[in-house]
Structures are given as structure tokens and as C-alpha cells.
Write a protein that holds these residues in place. Sequence first.
Motif, mmCIF file in Angstrom:
data_model
loop_
_atom_site.group_PDB
_atom_site.id
_atom_site.type_symbol
_atom_site.label_atom_id
_atom_site.label_comp_id
_atom_site.label_asym_id
_atom_site.label_seq_id
_atom_site.Cartn_x
_atom_site.Cartn_y
_atom_site.Cartn_z
ATOM 1 N N ALA A 292 31.602 -5.754 52.184
ATOM 2 C CA ALA A 292 31.377 -4.841 51.453
ATOM 3 C C ALA A 292 31.224 -5.261 49.859
ATOM 4 C CB ALA A 292 32.794 -4.134 51.869
ATOM 5 N N HIS A 293 31.036 -6.132 49.214
ATOM 6 C CA HIS A 293 30.570 -6.112 48.252
ATOM 7 C C HIS A 293 29.394 -5.902 47.655
ATOM 8 C CE1 HIS A 293 30.121 -6.940 43.466
ATOM 9 N NE2 HIS A 293 29.819 -7.797 44.142
ATOM 10 N N ALA A 294 28.541 -6.553 49.608
ATOM 11 C CA ALA A 294 26.971 -6.968 49.066
ATOM 12 C C ALA A 294 26.646 -5.490 49.385
ATOM 13 C CB ALA A 294 26.728 -8.086 49.797
ATOM 14 N N LEU A 295 27.213 -5.342 50.307
ATOM 15 C CA LEU A 295 27.033 -3.688 50.563
ATOM 16 C C LEU A 295 26.922 -2.306 49.621
ATOM 17 C CD1 LEU A 295 28.703 -3.239 54.278
ATOM 18 C CD2 LEU A 295 25.929 -3.133 53.545
ATOM 19 N N GLN A 296 28.128 -2.284 49.243
ATOM 20 C CA GLN A 296 27.463 -1.874 47.695
ATOM 21 C C GLN A 296 27.173 -1.926 46.332
ATOM 22 O OE1 GLN A 296 31.787 -2.911 46.845
ATOM 23 N NE2 GLN A 296 32.983 -0.425 48.043
ATOM 24 N N THR A 297 26.826 -2.967 46.251
ATOM 25 C CA THR A 297 25.739 -3.680 45.625
ATOM 26 C C THR A 297 24.685 -3.087 46.014
ATOM 27 O OG1 THR A 297 26.771 -5.319 45.422
ATOM 28 C CG2 THR A 297 24.507 -5.496 44.398
ATOM 29 N N SER A 298 24.267 -3.177 46.999
ATOM 30 C CA SER A 298 22.621 -2.128 47.582
ATOM 31 C C SER A 298 23.110 -0.650 47.185
ATOM 32 C CB SER A 298 22.494 -2.839 49.422
ATOM 33 O OG SER A 298 22.684 -3.852 49.249
ATOM 34 N N GLY A 299 24.117 -0.063 46.923
ATOM 35 C CA GLY A 299 23.602 0.991 46.986
ATOM 36 C C GLY A 299 24.282 1.635 48.380
ATOM 37 N N LEU A 300 24.883 0.845 48.806
ATOM 38 C CA LEU A 300 25.826 1.726 49.951
ATOM 39 C C LEU A 300 27.051 2.132 49.518
ATOM 40 C CD1 LEU A 300 24.489 -0.112 52.660
ATOM 41 C CD2 LEU A 300 23.878 2.265 52.235
ATOM 42 N N ASP A 301 27.541 3.140 50.501
ATOM 43 C CA ASP A 301 28.780 3.845 49.848
ATOM 44 C C ASP A 301 30.252 2.563 50.893
ATOM 45 O OD1 ASP A 301 31.796 4.761 49.245
ATOM 46 O OD2 ASP A 301 31.113 6.400 49.961
ATOM 47 N N ALA B 214 35.257 -1.746 58.321
ATOM 48 C CA ALA B 214 34.535 -1.051 57.146
ATOM 49 C C ALA B 214 34.139 -0.465 57.841
ATOM 50 C CB ALA B 214 33.462 -1.660 56.324
ATOM 51 N N TYR B 215 33.754 1.316 56.956
ATOM 52 C CA TYR B 215 32.887 2.175 57.834
ATOM 53 C C TYR B 215 31.985 2.815 56.509
ATOM 54 C CZ TYR B 215 32.104 7.379 59.170
ATOM 55 O OH TYR B 215 31.256 8.064 59.915
ATOM 56 N N CYS B 216 30.430 2.456 56.837
ATOM 57 C CA CYS B 216 29.802 2.524 55.830
ATOM 58 C C CYS B 216 28.668 3.779 56.006
ATOM 59 C CB CYS B 216 28.787 1.222 55.760
ATOM 60 S SG CYS B 216 26.889 1.879 54.610
ATOM 61 N N THR C 156 16.806 5.035 56.151
ATOM 62 C CA THR C 156 16.762 3.966 57.798
ATOM 63 C C THR C 156 16.698 2.818 56.860
ATOM 64 O OG1 THR C 156 14.516 4.296 57.234
ATOM 65 C CG2 THR C 156 15.974 5.190 59.095
ATOM 66 N N ALA C 157 15.658 3.095 56.012
ATOM 67 C CA ALA C 157 15.731 1.773 54.461
ATOM 68 C C ALA C 157 17.817 1.078 54.376
ATOM 69 C CB ALA C 157 15.435 1.696 53.707
ATOM 70 N N GLY C 158 18.399 1.847 54.321
ATOM 71 C CA GLY C 158 19.721 1.989 54.268
ATOM 72 C C GLY C 158 20.523 0.837 55.398
ATOM 73 N N LEU C 159 20.265 1.704 56.436
ATOM 74 C CA LEU C 159 20.727 0.813 57.726
ATOM 75 C C LEU C 159 20.157 -0.284 57.929
ATOM 76 C CD1 LEU C 159 22.199 1.526 60.101
ATOM 77 C CD2 LEU C 159 19.509 2.507 61.580
ATOM 78 N N VAL C 160 18.624 -0.645 57.593
ATOM 79 C CA VAL C 160 17.787 -1.848 58.390
ATOM 80 C C VAL C 160 18.330 -3.097 57.226
ATOM 81 C CG1 VAL C 160 15.864 -2.499 57.333
ATOM 82 C CG2 VAL C 160 15.925 -0.479 59.024
ATOM 83 N N ASP C 161 18.973 -2.766 55.973
ATOM 84 C CA ASP C 161 19.996 -3.044 54.775
ATOM 85 C C ASP C 161 21.059 -4.022 55.149
ATOM 86 O OD1 ASP C 161 17.414 -3.415 53.225
ATOM 87 O OD2 ASP C 161 18.601 -2.302 51.293
ATOM 88 N N ALA C 162 21.507 -3.013 55.820
ATOM 89 C CA ALA C 162 22.933 -3.224 56.340
ATOM 90 C C ALA C 162 23.373 -3.673 57.560
ATOM 91 C CB ALA C 162 23.967 -1.954 56.261
ATOM 92 N N VAL C 163 22.200 -3.629 58.259
ATOM 93 C CA VAL C 163 21.926 -4.488 59.511
ATOM 94 C C VAL C 163 21.851 -5.812 59.101
ATOM 95 C CG1 VAL C 163 21.001 -4.887 61.748
ATOM 96 C CG2 VAL C 163 22.079 -2.643 61.081
ATOM 97 N N ARG C 164 21.463 -6.282 58.373
ATOM 98 C CA ARG C 164 20.703 -7.216 57.880
ATOM 99 C C ARG C 164 21.488 -8.178 57.876
ATOM 100 N NH1 ARG C 164 19.463 -8.870 53.156
ATOM 101 N NH2 ARG C 164 18.886 -6.489 52.290
ATOM 102 N N LEU C 165 22.514 -7.668 56.458
ATOM 103 C CA LEU C 165 23.216 -8.088 55.532
ATOM 104 C C LEU C 165 24.833 -8.171 56.575
ATOM 105 C CD1 LEU C 165 23.835 -5.889 52.289
ATOM 106 C CD2 LEU C 165 23.562 -8.609 52.697
ATOM 107 N N CYS C 166 25.041 -7.588 57.897
ATOM 108 C CA CYS C 166 25.716 -7.645 58.565
ATOM 109 C C CYS C 166 25.696 -8.845 59.375
ATOM 110 C CB CYS C 166 25.922 -6.705 59.777
ATOM 111 S SG CYS C 166 27.123 -5.322 58.729
#
Length: 96
Positions: free
Chosen positions: A7-16, A37-39, A44-54
Motif C-alpha cells: 500500500a505504501h509503494a502504491l501510494q508512493t507511485s501516486g495511486l490512491d 486494499a482498493y485502488c 493505464t500506466a498507473g494500472l501497469v505500475d500497480a500490477v507490477r508492484l502486486c
Amino acid sequence: MTLASLAHALQTSGLDVHLNEPLSAHTTFRVGGPADAYCEPLSTAGLVDAVRLCRQGGIPFFVLGAGSNVLFPDTGWRGVVLATRRIRGTTATDAG
């Protein structure tokens, strides 16, 4: 990786990110317990980042579209729900 560090990594990437978010608020049938967690990425770049982090963290994820024809159990989802409803301007060719 723990869910808190993800969750911290997602938030650091600019995702709520919302923890323990009731999925009933995001489906047309209005059923479903909380997601760990819900985001809602805005691009699409944000989605790709989130999938990569997961994937890097070994955390299960579910990609949710508009929330129709989806039933989540009352026990919720153990992992991250990535909702695409706020992503605009994406075409089928953008996905590759």
C-alpha cells in the motif's frame, strides 16, 4: 512484501489506496465484503505500475471493470482490487 508495504509503494507511485474498502460500494449487485486494499488508477500506466508492484510483492490482485456482473463474497477479497473505472481514453489498441 506485506500488504502495508505494498500500500505504501502504491501510494508512493501516486495511486490512491483504501484499506478494508467495502466492495459492495463498487458493484452493481451491492454485495461483497472488504478488499484488503482498493485502488483506482487514473491511467493505464498507473494500472501497469500497480500490477507490477502486486506481482513483485506476491500479493494477489483482481482487476475490476465497471463492477457489473461481479459478485464478491461477504468475506471480501484477500489482496488488492484494481478498479479501472476511472481510466479514460483507452482503446483496444493501447492495451497491446
